[in-house]
Design a protein around this motif. Structure first.
Motif, short mmCIF file in Angstrom:
data_model
loop_
_atom_site.label_atom_id
_atom_site.label_comp_id
_atom_site.label_asym_id
_atom_site.label_seq_id
_atom_site.Cartn_x
_atom_site.Cartn_y
_atom_site.Cartn_z
N ALA A 1 0.83 -1.21 0.00
CA ALA A 1 0.00 0.00 0.00
C ALA A 1 0.87 1.26 0.00
N ARG B 1 -12.47 -1.36 11.88
CA ARG B 1 -11.74 -0.74 10.77
C ARG B 1 -11.34 0.68 11.10
N VAL C 1 -2.71 5.88 9.91
CA VAL C 1 -2.36 7.31 9.89
C VAL C 1 -1.30 7.62 10.95
N THR D 1 -1.02 14.27 12.34
CA THR D 1 -0.17 14.40 11.15
C THR D 1 0.50 15.78 11.14
N VAL E 1 2.16 6.08 10.05
CA VAL E 1 2.83 6.81 8.98
C VAL E 1 3.35 8.15 9.50
N PHE F 1 -7.61 1.97 10.49
CA PHE F 1 -7.31 3.16 9.70
C PHE F 1 -6.51 4.17 10.54
N TRP G 1 -13.16 7.71 3.15
CA TRP G 1 -12.91 6.49 3.91
C TRP G 1 -14.19 6.00 4.58
N THR H 1 1.18 4.15 -2.93
CA THR H 1 0.82 5.53 -2.65
C THR H 1 1.97 6.49 -2.90
N LEU I 1 -11.05 11.58 4.64
CA LEU I 1 -11.71 10.86 5.74
C LEU I 1 -13.15 10.51 5.38
N SER J 1 -6.97 -1.24 1.35
CA SER J 1 -7.52 0.08 1.03
C SER J 1 -7.30 1.06 2.18
N ASP J 2 -7.48 0.58 3.42
CA ASP J 2 -7.18 1.42 4.59
C ASP J 2 -5.76 1.94 4.52
N GLY J 3 -4.83 1.05 4.15
CA GLY J 3 -3.43 1.45 4.08
C GLY J 3 -3.22 2.56 3.07
N VAL J 4 -3.74 2.37 1.86
CA VAL J 4 -3.55 3.37 0.81
C VAL J 4 -4.18 4.71 1.23
N ILE J 5 -5.42 4.66 1.73
CA ILE J 5 -6.12 5.90 2.09
C ILE J 5 -5.41 6.59 3.25
N ALA J 6 -4.95 5.80 4.25
CA ALA J 6 -4.27 6.40 5.40
C ALA J 6 -2.97 7.07 4.97
N VAL J 7 -2.21 6.42 4.10
CA VAL J 7 -0.95 7.01 3.65
C VAL J 7 -1.22 8.26 2.83
N ALA J 8 -2.22 8.20 1.94
CA ALA J 8 -2.56 9.36 1.12
C ALA J 8 -2.92 10.55 2.01
N ALA J 9 -3.70 10.31 3.07
CA ALA J 9 -4.09 11.39 3.98
C ALA J 9 -2.88 11.95 4.71
N THR J 10 -1.98 11.08 5.11
CA THR J 10 -0.84 11.53 5.92
C THR J 10 0.19 12.26 5.08
N LEU J 11 0.34 11.86 3.82
CA LEU J 11 1.34 12.51 2.96
C LEU J 11 1.01 13.98 2.69
#
Lengths: 202, 202, 202, 202
Positions: A34, D24, D32, D107, D35, D28, B78, A38, B75, B29-39
């Motif tokens: 993941a 979940r 976050v 974050t 990361v 999630f 998500w 990303t 969020l 999906s949680d992983g991808v969304i969490a990383v996208a939010a944190t980046l």
């Protein structure tokens, strides 16, 4: 090394396990895959103040194409990873190692993507970059072949329902490296055609 | 393609699955969304040695507003993703593909946010950047429409309790793309008003 | 502080827990370790437009070697982490703290890797960088010794099956810091030999 | 809004849920927070070719201190998050929103850390940066107060065992914002003392 048990409990807890249940292995692999998927977005450059946005994005089309191809390819690898570990009851050291090399190559895809996007945009090194890219995908796909080969020889690691199907899975997994190696050769003639083949596999 | 079963066990383990249980799909999906939010936070610039901090942050307000809007929007996506996959028992190839495109657009939000923050701050390209941003959100929201449409036609993928409610969910999911497309049009007149509408949807 | 219970339910829910079940602790640790492993790839530089790709990659071999070594080392740490927490039923504050320091050193590996790759490539600081790198790995490996020491004194935190094996696990965990400290000393004489020893441990 | 049920099954699957099970949500949030903690390491600069490593690291001590403080603080927030959601059976919209704001501030810690490390090293803005840092931590800690306040008013969201303890948890959660606000005031006089207090809370 007897390995397989009805209940996935490690009977050597507290010692270095000889085999291990795959729950946390899947969660960890999910995390790496993941994050790798990303991070791809970080390669797309943002325009400087004076550039107009749409022409700038147009100029970046090769980078965007590489980004979309890599993202979808990594998703396909994830689906294959899911199917493979769904069939596995217990992972031994070799499975762990091969999975580790698979994750290493998957993270390397983000590097190869970055090199390819840059090369296609500048026109420098585009053939070499397309070869590096296709070979990276071929290496990742080969890890699946190696995993299925190993599992075929150690069927006690598989769930009982999955054992009769391991041959078919192995045969199917060979397609990936073959196509990506073809894409690498194609890159000598035409880098965009090579990327198109990579994308077609996804 | 019969797909649905009472117990979410893949009867084709070891083979490429035609449908798959959603547990690991949600985790990935949680992983991808969490990383996208944190980046998103990586886009906020730190002051150089000579800048005073508070005026510098004041000057960065558009970037900060874009960061907060994007974070909360991701969020919300998500939460919608959670509600959708809570209703799904088994994912088929189309569901996987549409979910993949959804994740792709969610990671692209971080790029669109970066472009938007930069454009609002410099005053260059602000209209184009607000359009790109709103269209990215519209694309992500459209994936939910596509997913609900697909699930409405393949109710065997849904849990029995969720089946009678799929129409209502589909109808509700249409609001997102409509509002974000409106925001894209609004950006032609006023980029900040467009961002405000984006934020209002969240 | 009696801690151990047959069912891992925290009887102080809503209050600061004195001990806690390890499920989410493992998930969180997985996240940190997976991200740390994946970020390593960001250190590999992409060629500028005028560089030829293959010589450029050849010149980057030390960075690539450091990347592969660190990735595989982090995977080994993850396997050890898995084995350790598989044996643990409940985590107390000290376990949490030691695990936190372990995660801190694992994320620091990516910094030490970056410094090492750069130093090996330029020839500046290579001895100091190899020492920093080996000491970082030694620090991470020492956290495992500290964790097993702590668990050996608080066996009520371990699962019943794991208790008789804690001594063996402790003894085995001492190898890591010893070898990495040796690698740190070796770096005074030969940085590449030191890196080779680090890689050999993995 | 009746919310609580013995079995955490959402009875509105397929519709926008009014409350949702926390599994979940925890996964999630773990993503976050993990990361955010791991990204902190990206702020530590690597030496240029001509710098000697040890003096360079010595010069970076403030950045390293900020990194360690932030990492451990984020871990403490994670422990508190774990304790809080362990007590929660079902999350309603307000819980989701407050958790979202908490994740946003977590974050943002990585940004505040970056600003603080840079400021302490250069001596510019160090007072302002220490205020920003302490206020960011105070904001994150305040989210816990808000969450416990909300849960205290909606005890049906809590597990039955957790309900009698919500007052004690609320009272304890107030300490964080108080201490971090004190640290913010202290920063007017002495930024390093302020950072020391921040670290002391962790």
């Amino acid at each position: 090394m007897s390995g397989h048990e009805e209940h996935p409990v490690d009977d050597r807890a507290g010692a270095a396990p000889t085999t291990l249940a795959t729950g946390r292995l899947e969660a960890f692999s999910d995390g790496v895959i993941a994050v790798a998927a990303t991070l791809l977005v970080l390669d797309i450059k943002t325009p400087e103040g004076s550039d107009a946005l749409w022409p700038f994005l147009g100029h970046q089309l090769p980078t965007l194409a590489a980004y979309v191809t890599s993202f979808l390819t990594i998703l396909i690898f994830w689906v294959n990873h899911h199917a493979l570990f769904h069939a596995v009851d217990r992972a031994d050291r070799t499975t762990l190692f091969l999975n580790g090399v698979l994750l290493l190559t998957v993270t390397f895809i983000s590097y190869a993507t970055s090199v390819l996007g840059h090369a296609l945009q500048t026109g420098h090194n585009d053939s070499a970059a397309a070869i590096l890219y296709a070979l990276t995908l071929a290496a990742a796909a080969s890890c699946f072949v190696a995993l299925w080969l190993h599992l075929g020889r150690h069927r006690e690691l598989l769930s009982p329902q999955a054992r009769p199907r391991v041959r078919a899975a192995l045969r199917r997994s060979v397609t990936g490296p073959v196509l990506y190696t073809t894409a690498a050769l194609l890159a000598l003639a035409s880098p965009p055609a090579s990327l198109a083949l990579d994308a077609g596999v996804a």
